[in-house]
Scaffold this motif. Structure first.
Motif, PDB file in Angstrom:
ATOM      1  N   GLY A 137       0.799  -1.218   0.000  1.00 57.37           N
ATOM      2  CA  GLY A 137       0.000   0.000   0.000  1.00 57.37           C
ATOM      3  C   GLY A 137       0.835   1.273   0.000  1.00 57.37           C
ATOM      4  N   VAL A 138       1.638   1.474   1.020  1.00 59.52           N
ATOM      5  CA  VAL A 138       2.430   2.694   1.136  1.00 59.52           C
ATOM      6  C   VAL A 138       3.703   2.559   0.319  1.00 59.52           C
ATOM      7  CG1 VAL A 138       3.606   4.265   2.713  1.00 59.52           C
ATOM      8  CG2 VAL A 138       1.528   3.084   3.446  1.00 59.52           C
ATOM      9  N   ILE A 139       3.885   3.438  -0.666  1.00 54.17           N
ATOM     10  CA  ILE A 139       5.003   3.349  -1.600  1.00 54.17           C
ATOM     11  C   ILE A 139       6.351   3.392  -0.899  1.00 54.17           C
ATOM     12  CG2 ILE A 139       6.226   4.684  -3.382  1.00 54.17           C
ATOM     13  CD1 ILE A 139       3.610   5.231  -4.711  1.00 54.17           C
ATOM     14  N   ASP A 140       6.479   4.218   0.132  1.00 51.60           N
ATOM     15  CA  ASP A 140       7.777   4.397   0.781  1.00 51.60           C
ATOM     16  C   ASP A 140       8.330   3.086   1.345  1.00 51.60           C
ATOM     17  OD1 ASP A 140       7.712   7.037   0.167  1.00 51.60           O
ATOM     18  OD2 ASP A 140       6.995   7.701   2.127  1.00 51.60           O
ATOM     19  N   LYS A 141       7.467   2.126   1.637  1.00 57.52           N
ATOM     20  CA  LYS A 141       7.933   0.870   2.220  1.00 57.52           C
ATOM     21  C   LYS A 141       8.753   0.040   1.246  1.00 57.52           C
ATOM     22  CE  LYS A 141       4.295   0.383   5.706  1.00 57.52           C
ATOM     23  NZ  LYS A 141       3.218  -0.489   6.236  1.00 57.52           N
ATOM     24  N   TRP A 142       8.661   0.349  -0.040  1.00 57.89           N
ATOM     25  CA  TRP A 142       9.416  -0.449  -1.019  1.00 57.89           C
ATOM     26  C   TRP A 142      10.911  -0.186  -0.949  1.00 57.89           C
ATOM     27  CZ3 TRP A 142       6.886  -4.284  -2.673  1.00 57.89           C
ATOM     28  CH2 TRP A 142       5.517  -4.200  -2.902  1.00 57.89           C
ATOM     29  N   GLU A 143      11.295   0.914  -0.339  1.00 58.25           N
ATOM     30  CA  GLU A 143      12.700   1.291  -0.330  1.00 58.25           C
ATOM     31  C   GLU A 143      13.590   0.246   0.340  1.00 58.25           C
ATOM     32  OE1 GLU A 143      13.039   5.134   1.349  1.00 58.25           O
ATOM     33  OE2 GLU A 143      11.822   6.123  -0.187  1.00 58.25           O
ATOM     34  N   GLN A 144      13.048  -0.442   1.342  1.00 57.02           N
ATOM     35  CA  GLN A 144      13.866  -1.398   2.096  1.00 57.02           C
ATOM     36  C   GLN A 144      13.496  -2.848   1.800  1.00 57.02           C
ATOM     37  OE1 GLN A 144      16.347  -0.106   3.754  1.00 57.02           O
ATOM     38  NE2 GLN A 144      15.621   1.966   3.324  1.00 57.02           N
ATOM     39  N   ASP A 145      12.588  -3.067   0.849  1.00 52.08           N
ATOM     40  CA  ASP A 145      12.097  -4.438   0.620  1.00 52.08           C
ATOM     41  C   ASP A 145      12.979  -5.182  -0.376  1.00 52.08           C
ATOM     42  OD1 ASP A 145      10.669  -6.770   0.318  1.00 52.08           O
ATOM     43  OD2 ASP A 145       8.737  -5.770   0.372  1.00 52.08           O
ATOM     44  N   THR A 146      14.070  -5.772   0.120  1.00 55.79           N
ATOM     45  CA  THR A 146      14.983  -6.514  -0.753  1.00 55.79           C
ATOM     46  C   THR A 146      14.425  -7.881  -1.114  1.00 55.79           C
ATOM     47  OG1 THR A 146      16.163  -7.315   1.206  1.00 55.79           O
ATOM     48  CG2 THR A 146      17.006  -5.323   0.153  1.00 55.79           C
ATOM     49  N   ASN A 147      13.547  -8.441  -0.280  1.00 54.59           N
ATOM     50  CA  ASN A 147      12.960  -9.755  -0.581  1.00 54.59           C
ATOM     51  C   ASN A 147      12.088  -9.688  -1.824  1.00 54.59           C
ATOM     52  OD1 ASN A 147      14.134 -11.037   1.632  1.00 54.59           O
ATOM     53  ND2 ASN A 147      12.434 -10.503   2.995  1.00 54.59           N
ATOM     54  N   TYR A 148      11.359  -8.611  -1.968  1.00 52.61           N
ATOM     55  CA  TYR A 148      10.501  -8.441  -3.134  1.00 52.61           C
ATOM     56  C   TYR A 148      11.348  -8.378  -4.407  1.00 52.61           C
ATOM     57  CZ  TYR A 148       6.736  -6.527  -6.022  1.00 52.61           C
ATOM     58  OH  TYR A 148       5.789  -6.332  -6.999  1.00 52.61           O
ATOM     59  N   GLU A 149      12.419  -7.611  -4.350  1.00 58.11           N
ATOM     60  CA  GLU A 149      13.306  -7.491  -5.503  1.00 58.11           C
ATOM     61  C   GLU A 149      13.940  -8.831  -5.852  1.00 58.11           C
ATOM     62  OE1 GLU A 149      17.377  -5.095  -6.882  1.00 58.11           O
ATOM     63  OE2 GLU A 149      16.314  -4.532  -5.034  1.00 58.11           O
ATOM     64  N   SER A 150      14.369  -9.568  -4.829  1.00 61.11           N
ATOM     65  CA  SER A 150      14.990 -10.870  -5.055  1.00 61.11           C
ATOM     66  C   SER A 150      14.007 -11.834  -5.717  1.00 61.11           C
ATOM     67  CB  SER A 150      15.484 -11.445  -3.723  1.00 61.11           C
ATOM     68  OG  SER A 150      15.996 -12.752  -3.895  1.00 61.11           O
ATOM     69  N   SER A 151      12.758 -11.833  -5.258  1.00 63.40           N
ATOM     70  CA  SER A 151      11.737 -12.718  -5.834  1.00 63.40           C
ATOM     71  C   SER A 151      11.478 -12.392  -7.295  1.00 63.40           C
ATOM     72  CB  SER A 151      10.430 -12.609  -5.034  1.00 63.40           C
ATOM     73  OG  SER A 151      10.591 -13.078  -3.723  1.00 63.40           O
ATOM     74  N   LEU A 152      11.428 -11.096  -7.605  1.00 63.66           N
ATOM     75  CA  LEU A 152      11.209 -10.703  -8.987  1.00 63.66           C
ATOM     76  C   LEU A 152      12.383 -11.093  -9.880  1.00 63.66           C
ATOM     77  CD1 LEU A 152       9.463  -7.214  -8.822  1.00 63.66           C
ATOM     78  CD2 LEU A 152       8.608  -9.283  -9.915  1.00 63.66           C
ATOM     79  N   LEU A 153      13.591 -10.921  -9.371  1.00 62.50           N
ATOM     80  CA  LEU A 153      14.769 -11.304 -10.158  1.00 62.50           C
ATOM     81  C   LEU A 153      14.760 -12.803 -10.440  1.00 62.50           C
ATOM     82  CD1 LEU A 153      17.543  -9.123  -8.480  1.00 62.50           C
ATOM     83  CD2 LEU A 153      16.700  -8.928 -10.833  1.00 62.50           C
ATOM     84  N   GLN A 154      14.341 -13.601  -9.467  1.00 61.61           N
ATOM     85  CA  GLN A 154      14.246 -15.053  -9.679  1.00 61.61           C
ATOM     86  C   GLN A 154      13.193 -15.365 -10.733  1.00 61.61           C
ATOM     87  OE1 GLN A 154      13.927 -17.433  -6.060  1.00 61.61           O
ATOM     88  NE2 GLN A 154      15.001 -15.850  -4.919  1.00 61.61           N
ATOM     89  N   SER A 155      12.072 -14.675 -10.657  1.00 59.47           N
ATOM     90  CA  SER A 155      11.005 -14.894 -11.632  1.00 59.47           C
ATOM     91  C   SER A 155      11.484 -14.542 -13.040  1.00 59.47           C
ATOM     92  CB  SER A 155       9.786 -14.039 -11.258  1.00 59.47           C
ATOM     93  OG  SER A 155       8.824 -14.074 -12.285  1.00 59.47           O
ATOM     94  N   ILE A 156      12.165 -13.414 -13.166  1.00 60.50           N
ATOM     95  CA  ILE A 156      12.664 -12.981 -14.476  1.00 60.50           C
ATOM     96  C   ILE A 156      13.706 -13.956 -15.013  1.00 60.50           C
ATOM     97  CG2 ILE A 156      14.023 -11.182 -15.630  1.00 60.50           C
ATOM     98  CD1 ILE A 156      12.542  -9.142 -13.851  1.00 60.50           C
ATOM     99  N   SER A 157      14.523 -14.524 -14.129  1.00 63.00           N
ATOM    100  CA  SER A 157      15.546 -15.477 -14.574  1.00 63.00           C
ATOM    101  C   SER A 157      14.916 -16.761 -15.109  1.00 63.00           C
ATOM    102  CB  SER A 157      16.508 -15.809 -13.431  1.00 63.00           C
ATOM    103  OG  SER A 157      15.857 -16.559 -12.409  1.00 63.00           O
ATOM    104  N   LYS A 158      13.737 -17.127 -14.590  1.00 67.89           N
ATOM    105  CA  LYS A 158      13.047 -18.332 -15.047  1.00 67.89           C
ATOM    106  C   LYS A 158      12.283 -18.080 -16.343  1.00 67.89           C
ATOM    107  CE  LYS A 158      12.339 -20.447 -10.482  1.00 67.89           C
ATOM    108  NZ  LYS A 158      11.329 -20.873  -9.474  1.00 67.89           N
ATOM    109  N   HIS A 159      11.591 -16.952 -16.393  1.00 73.99           N
ATOM    110  CA  HIS A 159      10.780 -16.641 -17.578  1.00 73.99           C
ATOM    111  C   HIS A 159      10.565 -15.136 -17.624  1.00 73.99           C
ATOM    112  CE1 HIS A 159       7.800 -16.441 -20.624  1.00 73.99           C
ATOM    113  NE2 HIS A 159       6.737 -16.409 -19.829  1.00 73.99           N
TER     114      HIS A 159
END
Length: 368
Positions: free
Chosen positions: A185-207
């Motif tokens: 919900g709150v955009i500012d919380k994305w600044e520290q969310d490394t787990n979200y970035e890691s999950s997306l990178l894994q998804s992109i590496s697969k497909h």
């Protein structure tokens, strides 16, 4: 694997059951029977968790009768409904309903119906495509609860990868990403969310395809990282096959803005309409009914309508491709041919260069 189609006589059961089913927002009239219609994935997970049940999720499409057979049967067959709801909740996501295209986008597939089966721990155990018999659905539920995994689709979810566990894990991962996105919900919380970035990178590496690159660009936009925002926005836009262009039409315009951060989003054209639903009321079966939809360009740049598609040949849309100046209006003429008696609901989809690049209008009524 393709399944056989349902006999025509089931349409009677569908017409009776779907009227009540389409009105569901959160739960059915029966105790302990929960049916959710077009809710965020995070909400569905919370509901299933609170009830200690699994999820049967249906990727449907508004106006597609085959997508409603499951609900119709649950509404009309008490014995089947009791067995179904004993250990599951039903979640229906209409892939062409505004704001709820996410399941089709995660699956990278507009085919309907597609059914996803989650066990009580909300682990994705199986996916099927096409209408299923009641017996097949109950068997699939039992199979998932027993720890088995299966995918019965015409095409692989991961190109070149036939491994069932890998494909299910990939979809589960994207669903978890969707849940995280909804819960933040709150955009500012994305600044520290490394787990979200890691999950997306894994998804992109697969497909790597439009949607996971889109989410990555959105994340970097929230972090105000312009370099990576532009990088992933351009990667998303590099997928220009017909499937990607159609399925992600509205999101592509958003990516075009992120790929050009110097452009002022407030100046971009916007296609405004008084209502996204047009009720023709009661019409005579076999007749032709005409109506008009007025669009307004509320942006500061010229708006161009590129094409308009309709749900069937019974609905015809006439429009001008002349640019719509800022603050001006344009008219789209709609003609509906009531070929058969009964309730009807047809989609008219407008594609343009506006921020809301794909706008859906529903034409509905009753033919007698």
């Amino acid at each position: 694997m393709k399944t056989s189609s349902f006999p025509l006589q089931r349409f009677g059961r569908y017409l009776i059951g779907s009227i009540a089913i389409l009105m569901f927002a959160c739960s059915s009239s029966h105790t302990n029977q929960t049916s959710l219609n077009n809710v965020p994935f995070a909400f569905a997970v919370d509901k299933a968790t609170s009830l200690k049940k699994g999820i049967v999720m249906l990727s449907g499409e508004v106006g597609t009768t085959s997508s409603l057979f499951l609900e119709a049967d649950l509404s009309n067959d008490e014995s089947y409904a009791n067995k179904f709801y004993k250990e599951n909740i039903l979640v229906r996501i209409d892939g062409n309903a505004k704001g709820f295209e996410w399941l089709s986008q995660i699956l990278d597939n507009k085919k309907t119906p597609i059914v996803l089966y989650f066990d009580k721990h909300l682990k994705l155990g199986g996916i099927t495509e096409g209408p299923q018999t009641n017996t097949a659905i109950l068997a699939a539920i039992d199979s998932v609860n027993a720890g088995h995994q299966f995918i019965r689709l015409t095409d692989n979810l991961l190109p070149g990868n036939n491994n069932v566990a890998t494909q299910l894990s990939y979809v589960q991962q994207l669903l978890n990403i969707q849940k995280t996105w909804e819960a933040r919900g709150v955009i500012d919380k994305w600044e520290q969310d490394t787990n979200y970035e890691s999950s997306l990178l894994q998804s992109i590496s697969k497909h790597s395809y439009f949607y996971n690159n889109y989410l990555m660009a959105k994340m970097f936009a929230a972090r105000r990282d312009t370099v990576n925002m532009v990088r992933y926005a351009n990667t998303a836009l590099s997928f220009i096959d017909a499937h990607s262009v159609d399925l992600f039409a509205a999101l592509r315009m958003e990516m075009k803005l992120l790929a050009r951060p110097e452009r002022n989003i407030d100046n971009a054209p916007y296609l405004a309409v008084g209502s996204t639903s047009v009720d023709l009321g009661t019409v005579k079966s076999g007749s032709y009914t005409k109506t008009s939809i007025i669009f307004n360009n509320t942006g500061a740049e010229a708006l161009n309508i590129s094409t308009i598609t309709t749900g069937c040949s019974c609905t015809i849309a006439g429009f001008s491709k002349a640019p719509i100046p800022p603050g001006k209006t344009a008219k789209v003429d709609i003609t509906y041919h009531a070929t058969t008696p009964g309730t009807f609901s047809r989609a008219v989809i407008v594609y343009s260069n506006a921020i809301n690049a794909k706008l859906e209008i529903m034409i509905k009524g009753v033919a007698i």
